[in-house]
Motif scaffolding. Structure first.
Motif, PDB file in Angstrom:
ATOM      1  N   MET A   1       0.828  -1.189   0.000  1.00 42.15           N
ATOM      2  CA  MET A   1       0.000   0.000   0.000  1.00 42.15           C
ATOM      3  C   MET A   1       0.872   1.254   0.000  1.00 42.15           C
ATOM      4  O   MET A   1       0.613   2.222  -0.731  1.00 42.15           O
ATOM      5  N   VAL A   2       1.912   1.228   0.830  1.00 36.29           N
ATOM      6  CA  VAL A   2       2.817   2.379   0.865  1.00 36.29           C
ATOM      7  C   VAL A   2       3.454   2.598  -0.498  1.00 36.29           C
ATOM      8  O   VAL A   2       3.499   3.726  -1.017  1.00 36.29           O
ATOM      9  N   GLY A   3       3.918   1.506  -1.100  1.00 32.47           N
ATOM     10  CA  GLY A   3       4.531   1.624  -2.420  1.00 32.47           C
ATOM     11  C   GLY A   3       3.577   2.216  -3.428  1.00 32.47           C
ATOM     12  O   GLY A   3       3.921   3.087  -4.219  1.00 32.47           O
ATOM     13  N   GLN A   4       2.353   1.724  -3.378  1.00 26.67           N
ATOM     14  CA  GLN A   4       1.352   2.230  -4.316  1.00 26.67           C
ATOM     15  C   GLN A   4       1.098   3.707  -4.135  1.00 26.67           C
ATOM     16  O   GLN A   4       0.969   4.446  -5.112  1.00 26.67           O
ATOM     17  N   GLU A   5       0.989   4.133  -2.875  1.00 24.11           N
ATOM     18  CA  GLU A   5       0.750   5.545  -2.630  1.00 24.11           C
ATOM     19  C   GLU A   5       1.844   6.395  -3.220  1.00 24.11           C
ATOM     20  O   GLU A   5       1.595   7.423  -3.834  1.00 24.11           O
ATOM     21  N   PHE A   6       3.082   5.937  -3.054  1.00 19.85           N
ATOM     22  CA  PHE A   6       4.182   6.727  -3.593  1.00 19.85           C
ATOM     23  C   PHE A   6       4.141   6.774  -5.107  1.00 19.85           C
ATOM     24  O   PHE A   6       4.402   7.810  -5.719  1.00 19.85           O
ATOM     25  N   VAL A   7       3.820   5.638  -5.712  1.00 17.86           N
ATOM     26  CA  VAL A   7       3.773   5.647  -7.174  1.00 17.86           C
ATOM     27  C   VAL A   7       2.706   6.622  -7.654  1.00 17.86           C
ATOM     28  O   VAL A   7       2.923   7.407  -8.578  1.00 17.86           O
ATOM     29  N   ARG A   8       1.562   6.580  -6.982  1.00 17.16           N
ATOM     30  CA  ARG A   8       0.496   7.495  -7.417  1.00 17.16           C
ATOM     31  C   ARG A   8       0.903   8.949  -7.212  1.00 17.16           C
ATOM     32  O   ARG A   8       0.621   9.807  -8.044  1.00 17.16           O
ATOM     33  N   LEU A   9       1.597   9.203  -6.105  1.00 15.83           N
ATOM     34  CA  LEU A   9       2.027  10.573  -5.836  1.00 15.83           C
ATOM     35  C   LEU A   9       2.968  11.064  -6.926  1.00 15.83           C
ATOM     36  O   LEU A   9       2.837  12.179  -7.437  1.00 15.83           O
ATOM     37  N   ILE A  10       3.907  10.208  -7.280  1.00 14.20           N
ATOM     38  CA  ILE A  10       4.890  10.627  -8.280  1.00 14.20           C
ATOM     39  C   ILE A  10       4.224  10.844  -9.630  1.00 14.20           C
ATOM     40  O   ILE A  10       4.528  11.814 -10.333  1.00 14.20           O
ATOM     41  N   ILE A  11       3.321   9.956  -9.987  1.00 16.03           N
ATOM     42  CA  ILE A  11       2.686  10.119 -11.292  1.00 16.03           C
ATOM     43  C   ILE A  11       1.886  11.407 -11.327  1.00 16.03           C
ATOM     44  O   ILE A  11       1.955  12.183 -12.289  1.00 16.03           O
ATOM     45  N   SER A  12       1.136  11.670 -10.250  1.00  6.69           N
ATOM     46  CA  SER A  12       0.328  12.891 -10.290  1.00  6.69           C
ATOM     47  C   SER A  12       1.209  14.118 -10.276  1.00  6.69           C
ATOM     48  O   SER A  12       0.920  15.122 -10.918  1.00  6.69           O
TER      49      SER A  12
ATOM     50  N   LEU B   1      12.358   7.112 -16.495  1.00 10.18           N
ATOM     51  CA  LEU B   1      11.511   7.456 -17.638  1.00 10.18           C
ATOM     52  C   LEU B   1      11.081   8.908 -17.563  1.00 10.18           C
ATOM     53  O   LEU B   1      11.133   9.669 -18.540  1.00 10.18           O
ATOM     54  N   ARG B   2      10.676   9.314 -16.364  1.00 11.89           N
ATOM     55  CA  ARG B   2      10.207  10.662 -16.170  1.00 11.89           C
ATOM     56  C   ARG B   2      11.299  11.691 -16.480  1.00 11.89           C
ATOM     57  O   ARG B   2      11.052  12.699 -17.129  1.00 11.89           O
ATOM     58  N   LEU B   3      12.511  11.434 -16.020  1.00 16.05           N
ATOM     59  CA  LEU B   3      13.595  12.390 -16.261  1.00 16.05           C
ATOM     60  C   LEU B   3      13.927  12.468 -17.737  1.00 16.05           C
ATOM     61  O   LEU B   3      14.208  13.541 -18.269  1.00 16.05           O
ATOM     62  N   HIS B   4      13.879  11.322 -18.392  1.00 17.56           N
ATOM     63  CA  HIS B   4      14.176  11.290 -19.815  1.00 17.56           C
ATOM     64  C   HIS B   4      13.202  12.175 -20.578  1.00 17.56           C
ATOM     65  O   HIS B   4      13.584  13.030 -21.377  1.00 17.56           O
ATOM     66  N   VAL B   5      11.902  11.962 -20.270  1.00 21.95           N
ATOM     67  CA  VAL B   5      10.887  12.758 -20.962  1.00 21.95           C
ATOM     68  C   VAL B   5      11.018  14.227 -20.599  1.00 21.95           C
ATOM     69  O   VAL B   5      10.919  15.112 -21.447  1.00 21.95           O
ATOM     70  N   SER B   6      11.292  14.494 -19.303  1.00 21.74           N
ATOM     71  CA  SER B   6      11.445  15.882 -18.853  1.00 21.74           C
ATOM     72  C   SER B   6      12.523  16.602 -19.615  1.00 21.74           C
ATOM     73  O   SER B   6      12.366  17.768 -19.981  1.00 21.74           O
ATOM     74  N   MET B   7      13.618  15.913 -19.811  1.00 25.59           N
ATOM     75  CA  MET B   7      14.747  16.543 -20.477  1.00 25.59           C
ATOM     76  C   MET B   7      14.318  17.068 -21.842  1.00 25.59           C
ATOM     77  O   MET B   7      14.509  18.246 -22.158  1.00 25.59           O
ATOM     78  N   TYR B   8      13.707  16.189 -22.629  1.00 23.18           N
ATOM     79  CA  TYR B   8      13.332  16.621 -23.974  1.00 23.18           C
ATOM     80  C   TYR B   8      12.248  17.683 -23.937  1.00 23.18           C
ATOM     81  O   TYR B   8      12.312  18.696 -24.635  1.00 23.18           O
TER      82      TYR B   8
END
Lengths: 194, 786
Positions: free
Chosen positions: B412-423, B496-503
């Motif tokens: 559950m903790v892991g999931q919460e963090f993933v959702r936080l990061i995605i949002s 993945l996020r950093l890669h996309v951010s860079m471009y």
């Protein structure tokens, strides 16, 4: 028109690498770019012997990297080895310029050349006249951006107070290098990339 | 010669000089190198030389290859030329972060996810690896199946060794978790140390004006608009600095200013408290929703927590900006306050989130007891009460999906963090698109049909907010560090996020932003951002460490299920896999009796290093003072050394040089330039062999004349007895560079030295030409020797 780096023999290239400061692959790239740009500036008839010919200063100043630089004339004069002192650059001078402004030049080299560039009267020290001209270059060409003479005097006094360690009224090379070595962004701003 | 070749790069000689020198040296080296290896072992020597050459060539090629491999180099250089070095520093930071995340990803992927996926039991084989029956209806979306996969903690089995390699899965999981944190610490601290070294080693002086004038022009600027902006900003900064320097602190209205500042801080605190409470409230509400079943609610309710956190992160900094206009600080100080407040905001939000999460964890743990009880009932029902209680049960085939599952708080903790990061990511991108791109489009196209000039007036094009973006990046990384232990997929997601951010950001900057009007120094903040990263690293690993150490793992999921604490896996490994004496050594090492002295030793070492650094700083200051006298001393010493053939005079050197240093600093303090004045000091040392000295300094008309008159008293050495007096007369004429433009002093000090030695009178006249750059750097002297 396109001159290629392959005109220069390979051992000369490697010689350039030892004396110059750029990596080998970048060197080939840089060489061909520098060669091309230099060639473009030369007159057509001089293009064959790139070794000996010189490009006059007004042509160099049309390079986009130097066009907006307030010190462009001084840069040309400093790197020029011509006897006429007209600021014209040969290809070797051009390479010297790129090398001094490159990423891998040491602080010592950059500060040495920076000192020479700022020394408008070429007397080996930065005195009040030099500093005044320097400030005027930095504040732009327009009249409304220039500093008044009191502000100028105050500024120069402050500068001398900070950098002139032996209190002789001028900043010599070692004092300049001392100030510059403490500055965190000199190396990153004193850079030109072709 | 070889050394010359190696250092040729560092010499500021023109090419015309370097090339022939190089050729000459190379020829020389080749000629004589072979000769060195004459005789025995010549072949070996030649072979060694050849290998060394090949090795150097290989190294050079490798360096070139490495430089060519650096990603995004051209993009960043382009941005640098348009926007200057401060904007580019953000992208360099982004690239550095990408590098770190790449390593973290490879650790978690290679050592945790891949072994579990390849070597452990596949999906569907045991209960924890299968989607339970009741969830299978709505498991079709990403969240459902992903929860029961290698991406999250819950999937991992607690089998001690898996596969034919006997890979110790739980141990690896634990060590990778610890290793990612340790690696991050090491990298951040190493970068901080490197930055500190480049900054010049902690000298306290800052040459504000000199730096402004010598280093403010950015030579990379290649386009006129940026250049004009730069001119304007340089001029403003000069004027500001001059005014600041001149202006004495205006003390009127200090009470009003103070009151306004206190008010502003109070408002900010209210904001922070408000946002903290809002997050807590929202998390509580989402718990209530979860209890009632999430199907009844729409998208907003489900993602409320994350949206609220992201929105707060977006709007509160703007609010702080408005409040800070009350305070009336200097812009640089205002920026620091702003950054500090945003930092506090993010930190507060994150910690409130974690505290709320702790509540949920406790809830789930309370549930565990109930579930355990239910499971025993279920098992009993399975056998229909046919077997007596203390006999082993014949395993009945039950579909793993039907087994009742215990709650799994780690997933559950892991999931919460993933959702936080995605949002968070989504919010950033959407703000970028709307705030920058849409705004630029509107300004560009609506400008024709609008009342006032949109480009110069209100909206105009946006500037790139370096500090805001850097902070966002740092906090994102903090969230990754927090959650990486419970969701091994987080580093991959971040990569993945950093890669996309860079471009995306490179494109956005070049397309929609204009160069900054007020250019701040980029690098002064370099170590500041590293320091913040370090603090965030520390603060974000704290909750994870707390949960590892104090909360027992769930009994039904994860690699540590069944143990009482997660770190028991280390204990277990020590007992079973290592020989017995190893375990004993470790148990001795973790004895408090050993750990406490070690801690004490470390504290002492820190104290010692701190005091030596203070000593060095002090020594620096002293050296600086000496530097001021060097102009005088070096000349003096040159003269003195010339006569030190006689040992009598060599004693002079030490004594007199120290006298002269004293004198020089003394005279500098008392004399004011432009006025003729005389300083006369007479010093008498009590030391042996030291003379009495008379020092005279006259300053007038831009010249300073120093006279040193020394009379040597008797020498007490037993080897040489002399009652002769050595009369020493030293005269120096120094021009002062008084700052009047029309009266430029010549640059040639004159020194005259008169010296008596037994039968001779020596007169030396020195004329020193101040070194210019064209000549070599040692002063040339012309002497007249009688």
């Amino acid at each position: 028109m396109g001159a290629t780096a392959s005109k220069l023999p390979k051992d000369q290239l490697s010689e350039y690498q030892v004396t110059n400061l750029t990596g080998y692959i970048y060197l080939i790239e840089l060489f061909s770019r520098a060669h091309k740009r230099f060639n473009e500036l030369l007159e057509r008839e001089d293009r064959q012997q790139i070794g000996g010919s010189r490009v006059p200063m007004n042509k160099i100043l049309t390079l986009p990297e130097l066009k907006s630089n307030p010190f462009r004339r001084r840069i040309c004069q400093v790197f020029s080895t011509s006897d006429l002192r007209d600021g014209s650059l040969s290809f070797e001078d051009f390479l010297d310029l790129l090398s001094a402004f490159s990423d891998s030049a040491t602080l010592e080299i950059k500060s040495h050349y920076a000192f020479r560039i700022f020394d408008f009267d070429d007397d080996g020290t930065l005195d009040t006249g030099d500093l005044e001209k320097l400030v005027n270059c930095l504040t732009g060409e327009m009249d409304n951006t220039r500093l008044t003479s009191e502000e100028m005097k105050q500024l120069i006094n402050n500068i001398l107070e900070e950098s002139d360690i032996d209190k002789d009224g001028t900043v010599n090379l070692s004092e300049f290098q001392h100030v510059i070595s403490r500055s965190p962004d000199f190396v990153s701003s004193f850079k030109i990339v072709l | 010669r070889k050394k010359l070749i190696a250092t040729l790069r560092g010499k500021p000689w023109p090419m015309r000089k370097k090339l022939p020198t190089l050729r000459e040296s190379q020829v020389f080296v080749e000629k004589y190198e072979g000769a060195l290896g004459k005789g025995r072992g010549r072949r070996l020597y030649a072979y060694k030389v050849m290998m060394r050459k090949k090795w150097m060539k290989f190294q050079r090629d490798f360096e070139n290859f490495k430089t060519a491999c650096i990603p995004w180099e051209m993009k960043i250089k382009e941005i640098e030329s348009h926007f200057g070095s401060s904007v580019a520093s953000y992208f360099l930071f982004l690239r550095w972060m990408y590098g770190i995340n790449m390593i973290l990803f490879s650790l978690t992927f290679g050592l945790v996810m891949v072994p579990e996926a390849l070597m452990a039991r596949p999906y569907g084989s045991i209960p924890r690896k299968t989607v339970p029956r009741e969830e299978q209806a709505n498991a079709m979306d990403f969240a459902g199946y992903a929860k029961y996969s290698v991406l999250f903690y819950g999937y991992y089995n607690n089998q001690r060794a898996i596969g034919w390699l006997k890979f110790r899965m739980p141990l690896s999981y634990f060590l990778v978790g610890v290793g990612t944190v340790a690696y991050s610490y090491m990298v951040v601290i190493r970068t901080m140390a490197r930055n500190a070294k480049e900054d010049g080693g902690g000298d306290d002086t800052s040459f504000n004006f000199s730096w402004k004038i010598f280093t403010s022009w950015d030579y990379l600027i290649g386009n006129t608009e940026t250049a004009d902006n730069k001119f304007a900003s340089i001029t403003t900064s000069f004027k500001e600095a001059i005014v600041e320097e001149q202006e004495s602190r205006k003390d009127d209205n200090i009470h009003l200013t103070r009151f306004l500042r206190v008010l502003a801080n109070f408002l900010v605190l209210c904001c922070l408290a408000g946002s903290g409470y809002l997050i807590y409230f929202v998390v509580r509400r989402s718990q209530k929703f979860a209890l009632e079943g999430l199907d009844n609610y729409g998208w907003w309710e489900r993602n409320e927590v994350n949206m609220v956190m992201s929105l707060l992160g977006m709007f509160c900094p703007m609010l702080f900006d408005v409040i800070s206009t009350l305070e009336n600080y200097h812009p640089r100080i205002a920026l620091q306050w702003q950054l500090g407040r945003i930092f506090a905001l993010f930190l507060g939000n994150l910690y409130t989130f974690i505290i709320a999460l702790m509540d949920q964890i406790n809830l789930k743990r309370a549930e565990e007891e109930k579930v355990k009880f239910n499971m025993t009932i279920w098992q009993a029902n399975l056998y229909n009460g046919t077997l007596p209680e203390n006999s082993t049960a014949i395993p009945i085939m039950v579909d793993p999906a039907d087994v009742p599952r215990g709650p799994c708080w780690e997933t559950m903790v892991g999931q919460e963090f993933v959702r936080l990061i995605i949002s968070d990511t989504m919010t950033t991108y959407i703000t970028l698109l709307i705030g920058d791109f849409l705004r630029a489009v509107l300004v560009r196209f609506l400008n024709h049909c609008w009342c006032w000039d949109l480009e110069y007036g209100f909206p105009s094009y946006s500037e790139f907010d370096v500090s805001g973006n850097v902070l966002g990046l740092i906090f994102n990384q903090g969230m990754i560090w927090m959650g990486a232990f419970y969701a091994p997929c987080l580093p991959a997601l971040n990569l993945l996020r950093l890669h996309v951010s860079m471009y995306l950001q490179c494109w956005a900057v070049m397309c929609c932003n204009v160069p900054q009007e007020r250019v701040f120094k980029a690098s002064g903040s370099n170590n500041f951002y590293m320091a913040m990263l370090l603090v965030i690293l520390f603060l974000s690993t704290l909750p994870a460490i707390y949960t590892i150490v104090s909360i027992p793992p769930s009994f039904d999921c994860g690699p540590f299920s069944g143990k009482s604490r997660m770190f028991d896996v280390i204990q277990e490994t020590l007992e079973t896999d290592f020989p017995a004496w190893f375990g004993k050594v470790f148990s001795y090492a973790s004895n408090p009796g050993l750990v406490l002295p070690f801690l004490l030793l470390m504290v002492l070492a820190i104290y010692y290093l701190h005091s030596t650094s203070k000593t060095y700083k002090h020594a620096n200051l002293e050296l600086k003072k000496k530097l001021q006298a060097i102009n005088f001393i070096s000349v003096y010493l040159v003269n003195a050394i010339l006569f030190s053939k006689t040992q009598h005079l060599s004693n002079w050197l030490l004594a007199s040089s120290s006298i002269c240093i004293l004198f020089y600093s003394h005279s500098l303090c008392c004399l004011s330039p432009g006025q003729p004045s005389i300083v006369c000091s007479s010093l008498l040392y009590s030391k042996v062999n030291c003379p009495a000295t008379l020092l005279l300094a006259v300053r007038a008309n831009g010249y300073q004349c120093n006279l040193v008159l020394g009379v040597r008293l008797q020498q007490l050495s037993s080897t040489v007895i002399t009652l002769r007096d050595y009369v020493f007369f030293f005269f120096q004429l120094l021009p002062l560079g008084v700052a009047t433009a029309d009266h430029l002093p010549p640059s040639c000090p004159i020194h005259c030295l008169l010296y008596f030695d037994t039968n001779h009178l020596h007169v030396h006249l020195h004329y020193i030409h101040k070194p210019s750059l064209r000549s070599t750097s040692s002063p040339s002297t012309r002497q007249l020797h009688l």
